[in-house]
Design a protein around this motif. Structure first.
Motif, PDB file in Angstrom:
ATOM      1  N   GLY A  25       0.718  -1.034  -0.104  1.00 15.65           N
ATOM      2  CA  GLY A  25      -0.005   0.121   0.007  1.00 15.65           C
ATOM      3  C   GLY A  25       0.928   1.294  -0.149  1.00 15.65           C
ATOM      4  O   GLY A  25       1.992   1.286   0.346  1.00 15.65           O
ATOM      5  N   THR A  26       0.353   2.536  -0.478  1.00 20.28           N
ATOM      6  CA  THR A  26       1.072   3.732  -0.323  1.00 20.28           C
ATOM      7  C   THR A  26       0.859   4.460   1.136  1.00 20.28           C
ATOM      8  O   THR A  26       1.728   5.213   1.472  1.00 20.28           O
ATOM      9  CB  THR A  26       0.636   4.543  -1.470  1.00 20.28           C
ATOM     10  N   GLY A  27      -0.067   3.995   1.592  1.00 22.17           N
ATOM     11  CA  GLY A  27      -0.302   4.268   3.133  1.00 22.17           C
ATOM     12  C   GLY A  27       0.328   3.228   4.097  1.00 22.17           C
ATOM     13  O   GLY A  27       0.597   2.273   3.941  1.00 22.17           O
ATOM     14  N   ASP A  28       0.425   3.963   5.532  1.00 21.81           N
ATOM     15  CA  ASP A  28       1.017   3.030   6.593  1.00 21.81           C
ATOM     16  C   ASP A  28       0.035   2.369   7.446  1.00 21.81           C
ATOM     17  O   ASP A  28       0.340   1.722   8.462  1.00 21.81           O
ATOM     18  CB  ASP A  28       1.864   3.629   7.218  1.00 21.81           C
ATOM     19  N   TRP A  29      -1.366   2.655   7.250  1.00 29.21           N
ATOM     20  CA  TRP A  29      -2.456   2.350   8.191  1.00 29.21           C
ATOM     21  C   TRP A  29      -2.712   0.822   8.285  1.00 29.21           C
ATOM     22  O   TRP A  29      -3.320   0.416   9.424  1.00 29.21           O
ATOM     23  CB  TRP A  29      -3.631   3.020   7.991  1.00 29.21           C
ATOM     24  N   ASP A  62      11.552  -0.616  -4.188  1.00 23.07           N
ATOM     25  CA  ASP A  62      10.700  -1.268  -4.921  1.00 23.07           C
ATOM     26  C   ASP A  62      10.839  -0.811  -6.430  1.00 23.07           C
ATOM     27  O   ASP A  62      10.528  -1.881  -7.083  1.00 23.07           O
ATOM     28  CB  ASP A  62       9.315  -1.329  -4.252  1.00 23.07           C
ATOM     29  N   GLY A  63      11.232   0.371  -6.527  1.00 21.31           N
ATOM     30  CA  GLY A  63      11.236   0.777  -7.925  1.00 21.31           C
ATOM     31  C   GLY A  63      12.569   0.222  -8.829  1.00 21.31           C
ATOM     32  O   GLY A  63      12.281   0.156  -9.999  1.00 21.31           O
ATOM     33  N   SER A  64      13.330  -0.137  -7.874  1.00 21.49           N
ATOM     34  CA  SER A  64      14.468  -1.028  -8.581  1.00 21.49           C
ATOM     35  C   SER A  64      14.464  -2.553  -8.438  1.00 21.49           C
ATOM     36  O   SER A  64      14.972  -3.257  -9.129  1.00 21.49           O
ATOM     37  CB  SER A  64      15.911  -0.470  -8.456  1.00 21.49           C
ATOM     38  N   ARG A  65      13.585  -3.108  -7.406  1.00 23.39           N
ATOM     39  CA  ARG A  65      13.266  -4.195  -6.966  1.00 23.39           C
ATOM     40  C   ARG A  65      12.280  -5.008  -7.955  1.00 23.39           C
ATOM     41  O   ARG A  65      12.777  -6.209  -8.510  1.00 23.39           O
ATOM     42  CB  ARG A  65      12.840  -4.403  -5.673  1.00 23.39           C
ATOM     43  N   PHE A  66      11.438  -4.274  -8.468  1.00 18.62           N
ATOM     44  CA  PHE A  66      10.571  -5.016  -9.619  1.00 18.62           C
ATOM     45  C   PHE A  66      10.811  -4.231 -10.897  1.00 18.62           C
ATOM     46  O   PHE A  66      11.153  -3.204 -10.929  1.00 18.62           O
ATOM     47  CB  PHE A  66       9.199  -4.684  -8.859  1.00 18.62           C
ATOM     48  N   ASP A  67      10.398  -5.144 -11.820  1.00 18.52           N
ATOM     49  CA  ASP A  67      10.161  -4.772 -13.255  1.00 18.52           C
ATOM     50  C   ASP A  67       9.049  -4.025 -13.583  1.00 18.52           C
ATOM     51  O   ASP A  67       8.854  -3.230 -14.359  1.00 18.52           O
ATOM     52  CB  ASP A  67      10.290  -5.768 -14.038  1.00 18.52           C
ATOM     53  N   LEU A  68       7.876  -4.480 -12.927  1.00 16.77           N
ATOM     54  CA  LEU A  68       6.517  -3.960 -13.240  1.00 16.77           C
ATOM     55  C   LEU A  68       5.828  -3.525 -11.895  1.00 16.77           C
ATOM     56  O   LEU A  68       5.588  -4.594 -10.621  1.00 16.77           O
ATOM     57  CB  LEU A  68       5.633  -4.833 -13.895  1.00 16.77           C
ATOM     58  N   ASN A  76      -3.474   6.069  -6.332  1.00 12.38           N
ATOM     59  CA  ASN A  76      -2.566   5.275  -5.966  1.00 12.38           C
ATOM     60  C   ASN A  76      -1.235   5.221  -7.023  1.00 12.38           C
ATOM     61  O   ASN A  76      -0.343   5.310  -6.558  1.00 12.38           O
ATOM     62  CB  ASN A  76      -3.148   3.666  -6.184  1.00 12.38           C
ATOM     63  N   GLU A  77      -1.545   5.367  -8.334  1.00 14.54           N
ATOM     64  CA  GLU A  77      -0.613   5.693  -9.295  1.00 14.54           C
ATOM     65  C   GLU A  77       0.343   7.077  -8.881  1.00 14.54           C
ATOM     66  O   GLU A  77       1.452   6.992  -8.887  1.00 14.54           O
ATOM     67  CB  GLU A  77      -1.159   5.868 -10.445  1.00 14.54           C
ATOM     68  N   ARG A  78      -0.515   8.229  -8.748  1.00 15.67           N
ATOM     69  CA  ARG A  78       0.378   9.190  -8.276  1.00 15.67           C
ATOM     70  C   ARG A  78       1.188   9.172  -6.866  1.00 15.67           C
ATOM     71  O   ARG A  78       2.383   9.403  -6.866  1.00 15.67           O
ATOM     72  CB  ARG A  78      -0.912  10.542  -8.083  1.00 15.67           C
ATOM     73  N   ASP A  79       0.742   8.209  -5.960  1.00 16.93           N
ATOM     74  CA  ASP A  79       1.248   7.957  -4.797  1.00 16.93           C
ATOM     75  C   ASP A  79       2.441   7.322  -5.084  1.00 16.93           C
ATOM     76  O   ASP A  79       3.729   7.509  -4.485  1.00 16.93           O
ATOM     77  CB  ASP A  79       0.255   7.315  -3.725  1.00 16.93           C
ATOM     78  N   ILE A  80       2.271   6.118  -5.900  1.00 13.29           N
ATOM     79  CA  ILE A  80       3.634   5.399  -6.301  1.00 13.29           C
ATOM     80  C   ILE A  80       4.828   6.246  -6.844  1.00 13.29           C
ATOM     81  O   ILE A  80       5.769   6.137  -6.272  1.00 13.29           O
ATOM     82  CB  ILE A  80       3.067   4.357  -7.149  1.00 13.29           C
ATOM     83  N   TRP A  81       4.325   7.201  -7.715  1.00  6.20           N
ATOM     84  CA  TRP A  81       5.342   7.858  -8.372  1.00  6.20           C
ATOM     85  C   TRP A  81       6.323   8.779  -7.478  1.00  6.20           C
ATOM     86  O   TRP A  81       7.156   9.025  -7.403  1.00  6.20           O
ATOM     87  CB  TRP A  81       4.961   8.832  -9.396  1.00  6.20           C
ATOM     88  N   ALA A  82       5.183   9.413  -6.236  1.00  3.63           N
ATOM     89  CA  ALA A  82       5.625  10.141  -5.354  1.00  3.63           C
ATOM     90  C   ALA A  82       6.742   9.249  -4.526  1.00  3.63           C
ATOM     91  O   ALA A  82       7.850  10.309  -4.122  1.00  3.63           O
ATOM     92  CB  ALA A  82       4.481  10.521  -4.412  1.00  3.63           C
ATOM     93  N   VAL A  83       6.603   8.026  -4.087  1.00  2.00           N
ATOM     94  CA  VAL A  83       7.597   7.161  -3.440  1.00  2.00           C
ATOM     95  C   VAL A  83       8.726   6.617  -4.188  1.00  2.00           C
ATOM     96  O   VAL A  83       9.814   6.980  -3.734  1.00  2.00           O
ATOM     97  CB  VAL A  83       6.614   5.926  -2.921  1.00  2.00           C
ATOM     98  N   LEU A  84       8.338   6.420  -5.646  1.00  6.43           N
ATOM     99  CA  LEU A  84       9.246   5.862  -6.246  1.00  6.43           C
ATOM    100  C   LEU A  84      10.462   7.155  -6.934  1.00  6.43           C
ATOM    101  O   LEU A  84      11.493   6.941  -7.058  1.00  6.43           O
ATOM    102  CB  LEU A  84       8.962   5.092  -7.437  1.00  6.43           C
TER     103      LEU A  84
END
Length: 142
Positions: A25-29, A62-68, A76-84
């Motif tokens: 998840g992108t959140g920690d709850w 995770d941005g380098s650990r996974f291919d996809l 969710n997609e925006r939050d993923i890019w914010a983390v990666l």
């Protein structure tokens, strides 16, 4: 739900030792918690294992650990890019991009809609398409 369904499909194809599958998840709850009770119930109906699945939070590694990396909705997609960040090696796609013509960009959240069956059917269809895509990427390795 999508992780469990995809794991089941990959196992049935005999690729469980080739394809690494994880969800975050992108959140920690929900860190450390099992899937939602409604998700567990629908997976039980279809005899899909969720054993040992525990929530974790997406990490920049995770941005380098996974291919996809597959996002379930636009936020969710925006939050993923914010983390990666912009240096991620992983390809990030929206789940419903696998099902063109579905009419939505976002997988409905059954926690809010209560319709776990509808989401299961959508996830199953999308995971079948995802498996085709992953097998194409594997080529001769699969």
């Amino acid at each position: 739900m999508a992780e469990a369904v995809f794991r089941d499909l990959v196992r049935k194809e005999g690729l469980e030792n080739v394809v690494e599958i994880d969800s975050a998840g992108t959140g920690d709850w929900h860190i450390g918690k099992p899937p939602h009770e409604g998700t567990r119930s629908i997976l039980d109906v279809y005899r899909i294992s969720y054993a040992e699945m525990k929530a974790r939070q997406l990490a920049s590694v995770d941005g380098s650990r996974f291919d996809l990396i597959v996002a379930m909705d636009t936020k969710n997609e925006r939050d993923i890019w914010a983390v990666l960040g912009d240096k991620a090696g992983a390809e990030v796609i929206r789940f419903l991009s696998l099902l063109p013509g579905h009419g939505s960009d976002d997988v409905p959240d059954p926690y809010y809609t209560g319709n776990f069956e509808e989401v299961y059917e959508l996830v199953k269809e999308g995971c079948e398409k995802l498996l085709i895509r992953v097998k194409e990427r594997l080529g001769d390795r699969g």
